[in-house]
Enzyme design. Structure first.
Site, mmCIF file in Angstrom:
data_model
loop_
_atom_site.group_PDB
_atom_site.id
_atom_site.type_symbol
_atom_site.label_atom_id
_atom_site.label_comp_id
_atom_site.label_asym_id
_atom_site.label_seq_id
_atom_site.Cartn_x
_atom_site.Cartn_y
_atom_site.Cartn_z
ATOM 1 C CG ASP A 51 12.610 28.093 16.244
ATOM 2 O OD1 ASP A 51 11.577 27.410 16.138
ATOM 3 O OD2 ASP A 51 13.145 28.355 17.338
ATOM 4 C CG HIS A 91 -4.119 37.690 33.922
ATOM 5 N ND1 HIS A 91 -3.656 38.532 32.944
ATOM 6 C CD2 HIS A 91 -3.929 38.329 35.099
ATOM 7 C CE1 HIS A 91 -3.191 39.633 33.495
ATOM 8 N NE2 HIS A 91 -3.348 39.540 34.807
ATOM 9 C CD GLU A 93 -3.915 36.636 29.920
ATOM 10 O OE1 GLU A 93 -5.108 36.593 30.277
ATOM 11 O OE2 GLU A 93 -3.130 37.512 30.321
#
Ligand code: XMP
Length: 511
Positions: free
Chosen positions: A227, A169, A171
């Site tokens: 957010d 992986h 990422e």
């Protein structure tokens, strides 16, 4: 708007957005499509490259997600990760086998070729593995360019067809050269220039929101946190007056916070904002309650009731905005493509608000990317760089039952703490820092008098995601100034302590 696009075909990877994030970090625009996307749809995006994600399936299983083999004839470079490379192996005539046991964790990676995909990668490095099946024989036309001890075919390349893949992986941060490998694919194989920026995301998002919303009405709950502020600002840029925000002030905010949020969004931003001053209502519900979970429940429920009552006054709206970010989706384990995600239910979605559809403009972004979008659309630093602040606010920082007097003491102490940290330039280094009203009384001496008063605790932690944390090594001189000021300036405080517990075993908040 036309820019270089990378498509990510999702085979059910939990962390597909982490791949997307790495691509964005390389300044390349990307979109995530389900594995079942048609070749026409894929071509219509005119991608410079396609990434196959990992996934939990087994390629040989009856219902396994497999792409149309024609994808390999489109002349678009392809890069498969984990299950993605197995799809390549399986479809192009290689061999995919089950290993004796599941391979999981950091493994030594041996680079066996000077391939452009592995340019800049040390010959002996590590990679993160998480698989049971693996490509044991690459398809014809492919060469093996890296391996691990248990996985001889660790990375494969077919330069004629421009098809590549890795079993590990790239990422995740546990693969130190992972970003480098992805960038090699983007820049050297796909020929991307890397000239896309987060400001472009904001511009496109605003245009897309405008197209979606049209002349309809939107409602948004604004808390002043990063957010919800960024989500509201994006929608406001898109449709202006059609957006109404409700800001429920539950009386558990930090000093001056409610006024600052109101002033900025109403004054500077000219946003249609309704502030509901529900302080007394919340305090009376919380009177005499000491149990932290009960406090959270009461606040959560009351919050929804107040929001609903206000929304009712506005009447029917078409869209309800949620400031959900990608971390919320990972945490609640919801699935790609579900219309209403489980975290809404966890967080509590108003039952009695009349709306047609939810909009979540930030659902694909990570926290630091949300901050970057906020900056790109002109939100001030004090909003975009704000430290995390829990929904229940100061209620879980007053240990035991909550009174107006305790809140007032805590607010002042917390304000001094925050001001001194900012003055010392330490606010950039600390993930979260706040004062706690401990509820402990202790003996002290002030002037010539014995005191028996309140102890305030200071908490300051470093962290990357709030899941684990370490106590911040704030210089003694700064702590000294804070302690002196709090004891001198805040009535009823005669002692200040600094919390030196990491998480685990402690938590960040005291309750
Ligand atoms: P803990 O205390 O669990 O906190 O180590 C981890 C992060 O979550 C925040 N936190 C909350 N946020 N509602 C929230 O919205 C809550 O009830 C809550 N409890 C903790 C905490 O501030 C930290 O950032």
């Amino acid at each position: 708007m036309q820019h270089e696009t990378i498509l990510i075909l999702d085979f059910g990877a939990q962390y597909r957005q982490l791949i997307a994030r790495r691509v964005r970090e390389a300044k390349v625009y990307c979109e995530v499509l389900p594995w079942s996307a048609s070749l026409e749809e894929i071509q219509s995006k005119n991608p410079k490259g396609i990434i196959f994600t990992g996934g939990p399936s087994v390629v040989s299983a009856k219902d396994a997600p497999i792409v149309d083999k024609g994808i390999f004839d489109l002349g678009i470079p392809i890069f498969g990760i984990c299950y993605g490379v197995q799809v390549i192996g399986h479809l192009l005539g290689g061999k995919v086998e089950r290993s004796a046991e599941r391979e999981y964790g950091k493994k030594p990676l041996h680079v066996t070729s000077n391939h452009p995909l592995l340019q800049g990668v040390e010959k002996e490095t590590t990679c993160w593995m998480s698989h049971t099946y693996y490509v044991s024989e690459p398809p014809k036309g492919f060469k093996t360019i890296a391996s691990t001890d248990t996985c001889p075919v660790g990375a494969i390349a077919n330069d004629v067809q421009k098809i590549y893949g890795v079993q590990f992986h790239p990422e995740v941060v546990h693969t130190p050269y992972g970003s480098q490998i992805l960038q090699n694919f983007l820049y050297h194989v796909c020929g991307c220039k890397g000239d896309w920026i987060m400001g472009d995301f904001a511009k496109e998002k605003i245009a897309a929101l405008r197209a979606k919303i049209g002349d309809k009405k939107v409602l948004c709950g604004l808390s002043g946190g990063v957010d919800s502020s960024v989500a509201a600002a994006l929608i406001h840029h898109a449709v202006g007056e059609q957006l109404t925000c409700i800001f429920v002030d539950h009386g558990l905010l930090r000093k001056d916070e409610g006024d600052e949020v109101e002033e900025f969004f109403k004054g500077e931003f000219k946003l249609k904002l309704i502030r509901v001053n529900a302080q007394e209502r919340f305090l009376s519900k919380l009177a005499g309650i000491s149990d932290p979970e009960k406090k959270r429940k009461i606040i959560g429920e009351e919050f929804i009731r107040v929001f609903e009552e206000e929304a009712k006054k506005i009447g029917k709206v078409d869209f309800l905005v949620q400031g959900t970010i990608y971390a919320d989706i990972i945490e609640s384990g919801s699935k790609h493509g579900a219309t209403i995600k489980s975290h809404h239910n966890v967080g509590g979605l108003p039952d009695h608000v009349d709306f047609e559809e939810i909009i979540e403009p930030l659902e694909d972004l990570f926290k630091d990317e949300v901050r970057a979008v906020g900056r790109a659309i002109g939100l001030p630093d004090y909003l975009t760089e704000r430290q995390p602040f829990p929904g229940p606010g100061l209620a879980i920082r007053v240990i035991g039952d909550i009174t107006e007097e305790k809140l007032a003491i805590l607010r002042e102490a917390d304000y001094i703490y925050r001001s001194e940290i900012a003055k010392a330039g330490w606010d950039k280094h600390i993930w979260q820092y706040f004062a706690v009203y401990t509820g402990i009384r202790s003996v002290g001496v002030m002037g010539d008098e014995r005191t028996y008063d309140t102890a305030i605790a200071l908490r300051g932690v470093t962290s990357t995601d709030g899941m684990t944390a370490d106590w911040a090594r704030i210089p003694y001189e700064v702590l000294e100034r804070i302690s002196t000021r709090i004891v001198n300036e805040v009535p009823h405080v005669n002692r200040v302590v600094y919390d030196i517990t990491s998480k685990p075993p402690g938590t960040i908040e005291w309750e």
